[in-house]
Design a protein around this motif. Sequence first.
Motif, short mmCIF file in Angstrom:
data_model
loop_
_atom_site.label_atom_id
_atom_site.label_comp_id
_atom_site.label_asym_id
_atom_site.label_seq_id
_atom_site.Cartn_x
_atom_site.Cartn_y
_atom_site.Cartn_z
N ILE A 259 90.58 46.67 -6.11
CA ILE A 259 88.96 46.21 -6.61
C ILE A 259 87.92 47.84 -6.48
O ILE A 259 86.94 47.60 -6.88
CB ILE A 259 88.10 46.03 -4.39
N ASP A 260 88.48 48.52 -5.74
CA ASP A 260 88.28 50.55 -6.16
C ASP A 260 89.99 50.78 -5.90
O ASP A 260 90.85 50.43 -6.56
CB ASP A 260 86.59 50.80 -5.89
N ASP A 261 89.33 52.22 -5.79
CA ASP A 261 91.07 53.03 -5.82
C ASP A 261 91.08 52.81 -4.61
O ASP A 261 92.83 53.58 -4.56
CB ASP A 261 90.45 54.03 -6.18
N LYS A 262 90.35 52.00 -3.39
CA LYS A 262 90.82 52.23 -2.01
C LYS A 262 91.24 51.41 -1.46
O LYS A 262 91.92 50.82 -0.32
CB LYS A 262 90.46 53.24 -1.14
N ASN A 263 91.31 49.84 -1.81
CA ASN A 263 91.46 48.59 -1.35
C ASN A 263 91.53 47.31 -2.56
O ASN A 263 91.50 47.59 -3.98
CB ASN A 263 89.61 48.45 -1.33
N THR A 264 92.24 46.69 -2.35
CA THR A 264 93.44 45.46 -2.96
C THR A 264 93.12 44.21 -2.55
O THR A 264 92.99 44.19 -1.59
CB THR A 264 94.37 46.30 -3.73
N ARG A 265 92.71 43.28 -3.46
CA ARG A 265 92.48 42.22 -2.80
C ARG A 265 94.42 41.51 -3.70
O ARG A 265 94.10 42.13 -4.98
CB ARG A 265 91.59 41.34 -4.12
N TYR A 266 95.09 40.48 -2.83
CA TYR A 266 96.23 39.92 -2.80
C TYR A 266 95.72 38.79 -3.09
O TYR A 266 95.61 38.07 -1.54
CB TYR A 266 97.12 41.15 -1.72
N PHE A 267 96.90 38.76 -3.92
CA PHE A 267 96.46 36.43 -3.83
C PHE A 267 98.47 35.92 -3.68
O PHE A 267 98.57 37.64 -4.79
CB PHE A 267 96.00 36.21 -4.88
N TRP A 268 98.47 35.23 -3.72
CA TRP A 268 99.72 34.65 -3.31
C TRP A 268 99.79 33.27 -3.53
O TRP A 268 99.33 32.69 -3.25
CB TRP A 268 100.56 35.53 -2.00
N PHE A 269 101.42 32.49 -3.44
CA PHE A 269 101.62 31.33 -3.39
C PHE A 269 102.92 31.33 -3.59
O PHE A 269 104.11 32.55 -4.03
CB PHE A 269 101.18 30.37 -4.13
N GLN A 270 104.19 30.85 -3.03
CA GLN A 270 105.81 30.61 -3.20
C GLN A 270 105.77 29.17 -3.82
O GLN A 270 104.95 27.80 -3.45
CB GLN A 270 106.03 30.82 -2.05
N LEU A 271 106.94 29.17 -4.88
CA LEU A 271 108.05 28.21 -4.63
C LEU A 271 108.79 27.83 -4.34
O LEU A 271 109.78 28.77 -3.93
CB LEU A 271 107.36 27.65 -6.17
N ARG A 272 109.51 26.19 -3.85
CA ARG A 272 110.37 26.16 -3.24
C ARG A 272 111.61 24.87 -3.94
O ARG A 272 111.13 24.05 -4.65
CB ARG A 272 110.49 26.24 -1.87
N ASN A 273 112.72 24.56 -4.31
CA ASN A 273 113.65 24.38 -4.92
C ASN A 273 113.73 22.64 -3.18
O ASN A 273 114.60 22.37 -3.52
CB ASN A 273 114.72 24.13 -5.47
#
Length: 338
Positions: A259-273
């Motif tokens: 986002i800037d030098d001290k903030n981050t947006r974190y996206f995620w997902f998982q795949l499984r067998n």
Amino acid sequence: MFLENAWYVAALASDISRKPFAVKMLNQSLVLFRKLDHSVVVLEDSCPHRRLPLSMGRVQGDSIECGYHGLRFDCSGACVGAPTATEIPAAAVVRHFPAVEKYGVIWVWMGDATKANADDIIDIKEWDDPEWGVNRGDAMEIACNYQYITDNLLDPSHVTWVHQSSFGSNDLIGVPLQVDEVENGVTVSRWLRDIEVSPFYKKFVKFEGKCDRKQQYEMRYPAHAVIRAIFTPAGTATENEPFHPDVFLMDSYNFLTPIDDKNTRYFWFQLRNFSPNDDEVSKIFNEDVRAAFNEDKVVLESVQKGMDAKGARLSLPSDQGALLFRRRMSEKIRAEAS
């Protein structure tokens, strides 16, 4: 600070509609909205007249109208309407950013638009595989620089202490890490043999007793992590097919957007067998993974404060992959700037 000629995740696809959606990325303010054909448009979120955010305006057809004096901008960022002027001012233009909708998220190219190539977006071959389940995850904001998170995602050793009730166990302590560098990033990995199954995974593995476990943490430029977990009955370790019939495989995809030098947006997902159509399993995954990521969040936000105050006095052997990734990123950022 940031590598601009790269694809970053701006938002969940489900968040984008005909209503303007404001996002800050790499210290730049963007507005996202859908055209009448449902494709996504990304523009600079700033009217060039009095700098009111365009996200405070309205979408009209395939254009966005400033909520102050009605200047209208099309999908390319060109002004196509200026109701309070006799003609459209030459300076009435906003920057357009290439965008792609893929894997349930919106990818935005933040650099030179002529260099944007959708084929450079990460390829996930199991995404449409009917044998694999998908936990679609969500997003969270972490009050720290994105590189502290890339450090964390290239450090399998931290799970023993940060994630004691989920991913970690004392069996992981002291097992050496292998660091490999490839063109698109850095991978840190290790096999752990004849150990107990960690709490998070125990509810899902199909076998009893101890396991062989592979931790593989892959960080791709600019800040995309693929974490592969392999659990197989003790004595059956292998990284390639054919696996043991009861093997547990999980690939966790983690996309960091500064986002800037001290903030981050974190996206995620998982795949499984396993359990490809089991919504209850996906729900459990999402709840447990978010709980584990919240453990990371508490640590990383405190790391940011501590590093701001005093900086680091030493490095550990477990930092090798993270330091290599930082060095290569700095080289890429300097090369881009020049």
